[in-house]
Motif scaffolding. Structure first.
Motif, PDB file in Angstrom:
ATOM      1  N   SER A  97      -4.730 -13.220   7.394  1.00 43.50           N
ATOM      2  CA  SER A  97      -3.471 -13.870   7.089  1.00 43.50           C
ATOM      3  C   SER A  97      -3.748 -15.275   6.608  1.00 43.50           C
ATOM      4  O   SER A  97      -4.774 -15.852   6.856  1.00 43.50           O
ATOM      5  CB  SER A  97      -2.588 -13.887   8.331  1.00 43.50           C
TER       6      SER A  97
ATOM      7  N   HIS B 112       5.844  -0.189   8.164  1.00 41.84           N
ATOM      8  CA  HIS B 112       5.352   1.132   7.763  1.00 41.84           C
ATOM      9  C   HIS B 112       6.402   1.847   6.920  1.00 41.84           C
ATOM     10  O   HIS B 112       7.606   1.721   7.151  1.00 41.84           O
ATOM     11  CB  HIS B 112       5.000   1.970   8.992  1.00 41.84           C
TER      12      HIS B 112
ATOM     13  N   ASP C  94       3.856  -4.777  14.250  1.00 37.78           N
ATOM     14  CA  ASP C  94       4.740  -3.891  13.496  1.00 37.78           C
ATOM     15  C   ASP C  94       6.089  -4.559  13.266  1.00 37.78           C
ATOM     16  O   ASP C  94       6.698  -5.100  14.191  1.00 37.78           O
ATOM     17  CB  ASP C  94       4.975  -2.587  14.265  1.00 37.78           C
TER      18      ASP C  94
ATOM     19  N   SER D 211      -3.223  -3.627  10.959  1.00 33.90           N
ATOM     20  CA  SER D 211      -2.998  -4.680   9.987  1.00 33.90           C
ATOM     21  C   SER D 211      -4.310  -4.987   9.276  1.00 33.90           C
ATOM     22  O   SER D 211      -5.343  -5.044   9.897  1.00 33.90           O
ATOM     23  CB  SER D 211      -2.481  -5.925  10.712  1.00 33.90           C
TER      24      SER D 211
ATOM     25  N   LEU E 207       2.872  -5.208   9.646  1.00 35.93           N
ATOM     26  CA  LEU E 207       3.100  -4.084   8.741  1.00 35.93           C
ATOM     27  C   LEU E 207       4.501  -3.521   8.893  1.00 35.93           C
ATOM     28  O   LEU E 207       4.967  -3.274  10.005  1.00 35.93           O
ATOM     29  CB  LEU E 207       2.085  -2.977   9.033  1.00 35.93           C
TER      30      LEU E 207
ATOM     31  N   GLY F 126       2.872   1.348   3.305  1.00 34.87           N
ATOM     32  CA  GLY F 126       3.826   0.335   3.707  1.00 34.87           C
ATOM     33  C   GLY F 126       3.596  -1.028   3.107  1.00 34.87           C
ATOM     34  O   GLY F 126       2.798  -1.203   2.176  1.00 34.87           O
TER      35      GLY F 126
ATOM     36  N   THR G  26      -2.676  -5.619  15.955  1.00 30.85           N
ATOM     37  CA  THR G  26      -1.683  -5.222  14.965  1.00 30.85           C
ATOM     38  C   THR G  26      -0.294  -5.657  15.381  1.00 30.85           C
ATOM     39  O   THR G  26       0.005  -5.796  16.569  1.00 30.85           O
ATOM     40  CB  THR G  26      -1.686  -3.695  14.751  1.00 30.85           C
TER      41      THR G  26
ATOM     42  N   THR H 239       0.848  -1.181   0.000  1.00 27.60           N
ATOM     43  CA  THR H 239       0.000   0.000   0.000  1.00 27.60           C
ATOM     44  C   THR H 239       0.889   1.238   0.000  1.00 27.60           C
ATOM     45  O   THR H 239       2.122   1.140   0.135  1.00 27.60           O
ATOM     46  CB  THR H 239      -0.907   0.050   1.249  1.00 27.60           C
TER      47      THR H 239
ATOM     48  N   GLU I  72       0.705 -11.975  10.253  1.00 31.44           N
ATOM     49  CA  GLU I  72       0.922 -10.878   9.327  1.00 31.44           C
ATOM     50  C   GLU I  72       1.173  -9.591  10.098  1.00 31.44           C
ATOM     51  O   GLU I  72       0.545  -9.334  11.119  1.00 31.44           O
ATOM     52  CB  GLU I  72      -0.309 -10.704   8.435  1.00 31.44           C
TER      53      GLU I  72
ATOM     54  N   PHE J 118       2.804  -5.140   3.896  1.00 32.53           N
ATOM     55  CA  PHE J 118       2.354  -6.186   4.797  1.00 32.53           C
ATOM     56  C   PHE J 118       3.194  -7.426   4.531  1.00 32.53           C
ATOM     57  O   PHE J 118       3.336  -7.857   3.384  1.00 32.53           O
ATOM     58  CB  PHE J 118       0.874  -6.487   4.606  1.00 32.53           C
TER      59      PHE J 118
END
Length: 778
Positions: free
Chosen positions: A750, A660, A708, A746, A658, A646, A706, A643, A656, A648
């Protein structure tokens, strides 16, 4: 399109306005044009008001009526995002969804039913997209909201758990009702948001305090309106049902207790609703018997049990518990096909030739006696691993199991020949300890055992669907529409990156998608292409009319094989049983079903989506909790989403997270949608969907579910002729990498497989990617 109380007059009005009226007309002209008289004319005004209230027709400011699709309007559900914008999902679904910018929502909240005016077609990116604004909110969806309570001296507010709600809810001090700062609460909305004013509400339930054991799962259950217990009248009715069958219940049933029936399920399954057996006929054909618990015999129409099952729609399998559709006395007792006891069933005998065609079939009520309960593991070891000890222990069953394997392969080959799409995604099971803490992520392996049951249930469902269609009795079908051309166009852009392409995107056939999957099987891009392809398809749903199933390439499909856990299956059983005597039903019954079945189909689809979302959220929650022990460690993964903000990255254990874009500080990265890539402006470094990535886990947030990551190695493809980054510009130490990480929600489910090694604290932790798998029993 479905209405709350469909009847003949409503359908006539809509048909006239769509087919005959060439412009908006007054109510009087409409009644005259339809030549309404007597009782119909007296009912007309009430029906017209109902249609207008639900936005099936639109009343203009000049007092005339039209249908929305002829007025540049779209009516449907508003699907919000956590970013402030959203989409109106068209009731009709012919031209695709309508994008709604953050300043054009008219204070609509997630899942509200709205009317949107279409302004333009946006032809940017990879396809054409309709854009518009919400002009009317037809029906509010979020009467209650679950969230975290925060307060000041004079007022409070609730921060919704569902980020798609978008805005906090203001709580007057007089409506705290015992809530304290940090409480997880249920708030009832008393004033809907307007322009720049937030919604207002009152606390109606305090679930617990943020951080309490189990509070997050309880919040998920509450947010999705999932009941955790049965009312007293439902339990009383269940208790009256006997725990065993009697001789007088066998009248009119075929006695199949002599057949060598087996059940094949997971080791921990308790609601066993299907048993199977196989015979080889003298003409070389296979006779497959699929025997389904006769739940409709015990759950009669409009009883408390039936009404409760209809409201629930489905059993819900959360990570730490099951919320059954029916009380355990039925679901785990008299309706469960447990080995060694007699049970009532609806049986389908299908004679199948060497090409997988059902050449003859019977559907009838029966009494059965399951000889043996088998697990997927046992069958896999017998057939795939040739475990001699198990083959000796189950020596009487081995020939039948080998026949089942042969028939399974024949049925699968038939499906693939006609173009059915055969996804192969993994399923991750989270193992919990006694305190509900995650201790292991386990990949559920799809083997020949699961495939046998999948294929047998699929062919039974198709056979029953075709039977109901041809006898012309109203029923509930499982339908799957063709995908949008725009999404197929986007998929085609991705396929070009891997040397593949779809010849046609406007009239796509499932065979074309399956051929792509076959060509990329076993290649590195298989998982990514499969994931994007699945996301490009529409969701299957229930309908009161047969519209075919795109994904299965089936003209007829229904759900018949799981009446313990799915209400549509129970309805199909009930309708099949009604036809046993005469092969048809009365005109009065047909009229009643014409009103009832569309409502049941719509509600069942909605509850199915709520259950699936709740199941996914609880699994994602426990995945995040599990990964908390590995903060500061490194993993190998695959980029499964790109995206503007960032990357995934999916690890081999199905988790899963992210990366960033703000943590990618060795360059400025530009998002190129058509290539599913982030490209460095100076270095030319390309991070593309499907690329390998090594990441450092920097942060987990169980509440927002989420994870990271930051990149810890020089991954990505170097564009030709671009400069390599200097050492000073490459990603730095773990400490600086952690400092630059931003927590971002996120997105998406997944999809992968092999569990991380339990309890490891190794700083250089390696995992491996694995091939995905489908879910069992459509």
């Amino acid at each position: 399109m479905k209405m709350d109380k469909p009847n003949v007059l409503k359908e006539r009005i809509l048909d006239f306005m769509r087919e005959e009226a060439y412009k908006p007309i007054t109510a009087e002209d409409l009644a005259e044009g339809m030549a309404l008289k007597g009782k119909e004319l007296s009912e007309f005004w009430t029906v017209l008001d109902e249609l207008e209230a639900k936005a099936f027709i639109i009343k203009t400011r000049y007092g005339k009526y039209g249908v929305p699709e002829k007025m540049n309007l779209v009516v449907g559900r508003y699907a919000a995002t956590s970013k402030g914008f959203g989409f109106v999902i068209d009731d009709i679904g012919v031209e695709g969804d309508v994008f709604i910018a953050p300043d054009a929502t008219m204070s609509a909240m997630h899942n509200d039913r709205v009317v949107a005016r279409v302004h333009r077609l946006n032809s940017g990116g990879t396809g054409r997209r309709r854009e518009g604004e919400v002009i009317r909110i037809v029906e509010r969806a979020n009467n209650t909201v679950v969230g975290t309570f925060e307060s000041s001296r004079h007022f409070g507010f609730v921060i919704p758990d569902d980020l798609r709600i978008g805005h906090d809810i203001f709580i007057p001090k007089s409506e705290f009702n015992g809530a304290k700062k940090g409480s997880k609460v249920v708030v009832e909305i008393t004033k809907w948001p307007e322009k720049r004013k937030s919604a207002e509400g009152k606390v109606v339930q305090v679930l617990g305090h943020k951080g309490d054991t189990g509070i997050e799962i309880l919040s998920i259950i509450t947010r999705h309106n999932l009941p955790t217990s049965f009312d007293a009248d439902v339990e009383r009715e269940a208790e009256k049902i006997p725990e065993s069958i009697s001789e007088n219940e066998l009248v009119g049933r075929r006695d199949l207790r002599h057949l060598p029936l087996v059940t094949i399920d997971g080791e921990d399954a308790k609601d066993l609703d299907d048993a199977v057996h196989i015979e080889r006929l003298p003409n070389g054909r296979y006779r497959l018997g699929v025997h389904i618990a006769d739940v409709s015999y015990y759950v009669r129409e409009n009883t408390p049990l039936d009404k409760e099952a209809r409201e629930r729609g489905t059993s819900v399998y959360l990570v730490d518990r099951v919320l059954p559709m029916l009380p355990q006395r039925l679901s785990n007792g008299i309706c469960s096909l447990n080995a060694g006891v007699d049970r009532l069933a609806l049986s389908a005998h299908m004679d199948i030739d060497h090409r997988g065609q059902v050449v003859n079939y019977e559907i009838f009520p029966s009494v059965i006696h399951v000889r043996t309960r088998l697990s997927y593991t046992i069958v896999r070891k017998i057939l795939a691993d040739h475990d001699e000890a198990l083959r000796s222990q189950y020596s009487e069953l081995v020939p039948d199991l080998e026949q089942m394997e042969r028939l399974c392969r024949i049925l699968k080959e038939r499906r693939l020949r006609r173009g059915a799409i055969d996804f192969d995604f993994p399923e991750i099971k989270v193992k919990l300890d006694e305190q509900g803490q995650p201790v292991e992520l386990v990949k559920r392996v799809r083997s020949i055992a699961e495939s046998i049951i999948e294929e047998f249930m699929l062919v039974a469902n198709e056979t029953v669907a075709e039977h109901m269609h041809h006898i012309g009795v109203p029923s509930v079908f499982r339908v799957h529409d063709e995908p949008d051309a725009e999404k197929m166009q986007k998929l085609n852009h991705l396929l070009h990156n891997f040397g593949q392409r779809l010849q046609k995107v406007d009239e796509i056939q499932p065979m074309a998608l399956q051929q792509i999957l076959s060509r990329i099987a076993g290649r590195p891009e298989e998982r990514i292409v499969s994931t994007v392809m699945l996301r490009s398809l529409k969701q299957a749903r229930y309908e009161a009319e047969n519209r075919g199933h795109f994904g299965l390439a089936a003209r007829y499909y229904t759900h018949f094989t799981s009446p313990i856990r799915r209400y549509p299956d129970l309805i199909v059983h009930r309708l099949v049983r009604e036809t046993f005597t005469s092969g048809d039903i009365s005109a009065k019954r047909r009229e009643k079903l014409a009103q009832l079945l569309p409502q049941i189909a719509l509600h069942s689809s909605e509850r199915e989506r709520a259950a699936a979302e709740a199941e996914r959220e609880t699994v994602d929650l426990k995945k995040v909790e599990y990964m908390a022990q590995f903060v500061g460690e490194e993993f190998d993964g695959v980029i499964n989403g790109v995206t503007a903000f960032g990357l995934f990255v999916e690890l081999a254990n199905g988790v899963e997270g992210l990366v960033h874009v703000s943590s990618m500080d060795n360059d400025y990265y530009r998002y190129v949608e058509q290539e599913y890539a982030l490209i460095g402006e100076r270095t030319g470094k390309i991070f593309r969907l499907g690329d390998a990535a090594r990441v450092l886990l920097t942060k987990v947030n169980p509440e927002e579910r989420t994870i990271d990551f930051v990149l810890v190695s020089d991954v990505g493809v170097q564009a030709a002729g671009s400069k390599r980054p200097s050492a000073r510009k490459s990603l730095g130490s773990k400490r600086s990498a952690v400092k630059n990480t931003a927590a971002v929600k996120s997105a998406g489910k997944s999809a992968s497989a092999k569990p991380a090694k339990q309890g490891s604290r190794t700083k250089k932790k390696k995992t491996s990617s694995a091939r995905p798998k489908t879910s069992k029993k459509d």
